[in-house]
Design an enzyme around this catalytic site. Sequence first.
Site, short mmCIF file in Angstrom:
data_model
loop_
_atom_site.label_atom_id
_atom_site.label_comp_id
_atom_site.label_asym_id
_atom_site.label_seq_id
_atom_site.Cartn_x
_atom_site.Cartn_y
_atom_site.Cartn_z
CG HIS A 1 -0.24 -0.19 2.52
ND1 HIS A 1 0.14 -1.43 2.97
CD2 HIS A 1 0.14 0.68 3.48
CE1 HIS A 1 0.72 -1.33 4.14
NE2 HIS A 1 0.74 -0.05 4.48
CB CYS B 1 1.96 0.78 10.10
SG CYS B 1 0.51 1.26 9.12
#
Length: 665
Positions: free
Chosen positions: A66, A187
Amino acid sequence: MSDLITADLVLLDENLGETRFDVIAKLAQAVVNAGRATDFEQLYAAAEARESKTDTGIPGGIAIPHCRSAAVTEPTLAMARPNPAVSFGAKDGPADLIFFIAAPDGADQAHLKLLSTLARSLMKKSFTASLREASSAEEIVELVNGALGVGEKKAETKPAEAAPAASAQETPAASAPVKKIVAVTACPTGIAHTYMAADALKYAAEELGYDLKVETQGSSGNEKLTQADIDAADAVIFAVSVNVRERNRFAGKPFVESPVKRGIDEPKEMIAEALAEAENPNGARVAAAASSGEDSAGATEGAWGSRIYKAVMTGISYMIPFVATGGILVALGFVFEAITVPNLGDVNTKAILDSATLFNLGDVHWTLYLGAVLQTIGGFGLSLMVPALAAYIAYGLAQRPGIAPGFIVGSVALAVNAGFLGGIVGGILAGLIAYALGTLKLPRWLGSMMPVVITPLVTSLVAGLAMYLLLGAPLAWVMTTLQDWLTSMSGGSALVLGLILGAMMASDLGGPINKAAYLFATAGLSSGATVNQEIMAAVIISGMVPPLAMALATTLRPKLFNENERENGKAAWLLGASFISEGAIPFASADPARVIPSTIVGGAIAGAISMGAHVASPAPHGGIWIIGLAQNPLMFLVAVVAGTVVSALLYVVLKSLGARSKASA
């Protein structure tokens, strides 16, 4: 709100290449072909940079690469079920279900929530089984939309795939209170791994019969823990790849900390480790934040090697303002003195200040007097370099009780000519002694006196005597030998030294190698020897190259970089011009295999040109802003420009070749 995924974004049962980057390139191209991104190279560069930071493969044959990119026009999912499967770094093998999440830089919360929902759905085995059994792209789209709650048919998945918590009769310790755990997951992107780790930890805790609550510090809305939740917890889990926000809320709690991906891969292990720390009286505890608001490392946090390294880096970072300020003031003093006396060897600063005052200059020219004053003030700053280095190394190991002993032992090191090596050794020694004294179990009446009186006194006595009687002489010999070697450098040897120092300055961008070269240069600067000023100039010039090169690269080929990288590139112009090598760190972190070799080559060339042209700087910091103080300023500029251009062009070529090879794969 447009569909996140459509049939033309699904690649089923195709051979998509041998590596994860081959697959990412195919998925990025599908996004561009679908009209959801404007530029393949820019999108792929962002995805590659994100994948290079952390593996996106997770247990169960799944991967979720991603990224965010300005090239993306609307939030998009592209899905691949490659045959054969491709490794994305998961421990249990290659991935055969790959979802590529492409988000615009300014994606709204509604879309980000849907992307996070998908990531969480992939933690459910029944959902992934349905994806593997699907026979068409349309069926995949229907299943995904069902999981997201935006289609006509809901995916037939259970609320949670984990086994229900054991009943009181089945639990071995039925009469014991249920263990309570809190966790934080985070993250860098904050889209997928943050929420997947949260769910993995929740499901594992349910299966083990524990009560676990999670705070997600992501992009699509955060689930925040209350202070009551934290206070009631037996242990804390940090599954994070970025700094924990408001970490001080957890002060004193037993904890474990690992990258966010481990929270997905090994949730049960992290839970077991957290509870083991809680059971251990000497286990890791979250440190209270310093008064400045920074998180300070606790006594139990990290291995000693790592803690000493961090302490030395702390000492150097606090020392640099003393060196920079003092050195620039001394250099300005030289400039003012040179206005009156071109041959500075004839200037006796002490005699000038003894014979003149501001209101009675006598025969002394005012520029000569001002130069002498500036030199004296700057000299005081430089004289604090070694004591400050030692003091803040000791502070890094023992916090506030280490500061005074560090200053004292650093001053002793300076007095016995042990130089910066003495400062480093003395600071470590003082910090370790102060830390050891702080671990003693003492009565409260005595403990209250330790940090203010007893610890500084005992530490200063032991470390100071050790430096004066035992360590000073050998360290002084090393420093003298080093100084003699520097003085002997000339001609071809100077070029080699310039190459080495330039490569060191450009290798780890503010890390230990960079700092070693900088300390090497500043060690003899106060002597005023020309060779030391030449070394200082080479270090400054080569340290400017990495951020300037990244700034030039993003200007030359902006399509190779995502929006964040281009913004970092703009900032890097000023950082590089100011001799702040750390300005290139965002690029090196995302793409070390291309950035580091490029900057090393450019830095080495810049250092060699500087030494070969005898560029000299009496100031130890300031970058382009102190060029007026330098000897041979024209070659100063030539060296900077040459190193910057070489690094930038090399990086652009390497990055372009990588992007093209992936596009054609």
